[in-house]
Design a protein around this motif. Structure first.
Motif, PDB file in Angstrom:
ATOM      1  N   ASN A   1       0.816  -1.211   0.000  1.00  0.00           N
ATOM      2  CA  ASN A   1       0.000   0.000   0.000  1.00  0.00           C
ATOM      3  C   ASN A   1       0.854   1.267   0.000  1.00  0.00           C
ATOM      4  OD1 ASN A   1       1.031  -0.209   2.561  1.00  0.00           O
ATOM      5  ND2 ASN A   1      -0.889   0.155   3.615  1.00  0.00           N
ATOM      6  N   ASN A   2       2.072   1.130  -0.477  1.00  0.00           N
ATOM      7  CA  ASN A   2       2.996   2.258  -0.482  1.00  0.00           C
ATOM      8  C   ASN A   2       3.326   2.646  -1.915  1.00  0.00           C
ATOM      9  OD1 ASN A   2       4.805   4.200   0.427  1.00  0.00           O
ATOM     10  ND2 ASN A   2       6.507   2.771   0.397  1.00  0.00           N
ATOM     11  N   ARG A   3       3.326   3.933  -2.177  1.00  0.00           N
ATOM     12  CA  ARG A   3       3.733   4.407  -3.495  1.00  0.00           C
ATOM     13  C   ARG A   3       5.255   4.529  -3.536  1.00  0.00           C
ATOM     14  NH1 ARG A   3       0.727   9.662  -5.287  1.00  0.00           N
ATOM     15  NH2 ARG A   3       1.336  10.432  -3.246  1.00  0.00           N
ATOM     16  N   PRO A   4       5.913   3.843  -4.471  1.00  0.00           N
ATOM     17  CA  PRO A   4       7.376   3.948  -4.553  1.00  0.00           C
ATOM     18  C   PRO A   4       7.805   5.329  -5.061  1.00  0.00           C
ATOM     19  CG  PRO A   4       6.526   2.646  -6.364  1.00  0.00           C
ATOM     20  CD  PRO A   4       5.362   2.939  -5.467  1.00  0.00           C
ATOM     21  N   MET A   5       9.073   5.619  -4.902  1.00  0.00           N
ATOM     22  CA  MET A   5       9.613   6.928  -5.276  1.00  0.00           C
ATOM     23  C   MET A   5       9.278   7.306  -6.721  1.00  0.00           C
ATOM     24  SD  MET A   5      13.464   8.490  -5.000  1.00  0.00           S
ATOM     25  CE  MET A   5      13.588   8.357  -3.241  1.00  0.00           C
ATOM     26  N   THR A   6       9.262   6.321  -7.607  1.00  0.00           N
ATOM     27  CA  THR A   6       8.983   6.627  -9.007  1.00  0.00           C
ATOM     28  C   THR A   6       7.562   7.130  -9.218  1.00  0.00           C
ATOM     29  OG1 THR A   6       8.378   4.321  -9.402  1.00  0.00           O
ATOM     30  CG2 THR A   6      10.651   4.970  -9.914  1.00  0.00           C
ATOM     31  N   LEU A   7       6.659   6.860  -8.278  1.00  0.00           N
ATOM     32  CA  LEU A   7       5.276   7.316  -8.415  1.00  0.00           C
ATOM     33  C   LEU A   7       4.956   8.556  -7.602  1.00  0.00           C
ATOM     34  CD1 LEU A   7       3.312   3.925  -8.370  1.00  0.00           C
ATOM     35  CD2 LEU A   7       4.004   5.304 -10.334  1.00  0.00           C
ATOM     36  N   ILE A   8       5.902   9.021  -6.795  1.00  0.00           N
ATOM     37  CA  ILE A   8       5.629  10.215  -5.991  1.00  0.00           C
ATOM     38  C   ILE A   8       6.311  11.461  -6.563  1.00  0.00           C
ATOM     39  CG2 ILE A   8       5.227   8.903  -3.881  1.00  0.00           C
ATOM     40  CD1 ILE A   8       7.988   9.831  -2.897  1.00  0.00           C
TER      41      ILE A   8
END
Length: 110
Positions: free
Chosen positions: A101-108
């Motif tokens: 349920n975590n957005r990785p760095m590439t998606l933030i």
């Protein structure tokens, strides 16, 4: 091996006689969460106090609702108070994977 700063996330190395240096970020094998002083604001205005944590606080929404600088400071402070000791509270790499349920760095936006 070079001396790292108190809040470094990277372990720095330099070969004798060379100008460059090489860094390793060992967040899984030797987490540095206890000394991490980083927060991130995502491209969509969410505050993340840990890359491994799923918790996000919307600064964008608070600002759109007219939050004052004092209000924003309180929001950021409250988010920091809830920061987990290590790896976003997931325990280890397998826990991070299972949380899903975590957005990785590439998606933030990082």
């Amino acid at each position: 091996r070079l001396v790292d700063g108190e809040n470094d996330t990277t372990k720095w190395w330099q070969a004798a006689g060379h100008k460059g240096r090489l860094g390793f970020i060992t967040s899984m094998t030797e987490h540095f969460c206890g000394t991490c002083n980083r927060v991130r604001i995502t491209a969509d205005g969410q505050l993340k106090v840990c890359l491994f944590g799923s918790a996000e606080v919307s600064l964008r929404d608070a600002m759109r609702e007219g939050a004052s600088d004092t209000d924003l400071g309180l929001i950021v402070s409250a988010a920091l108070q809830k920061k987990k000791f290590a790896l976003g509270g997931h325990g280890n790499a397998e826990g991070i994977k299972k949380a899903n349920n975590n957005r990785p760095m590439t998606l933030i936006g990082g």
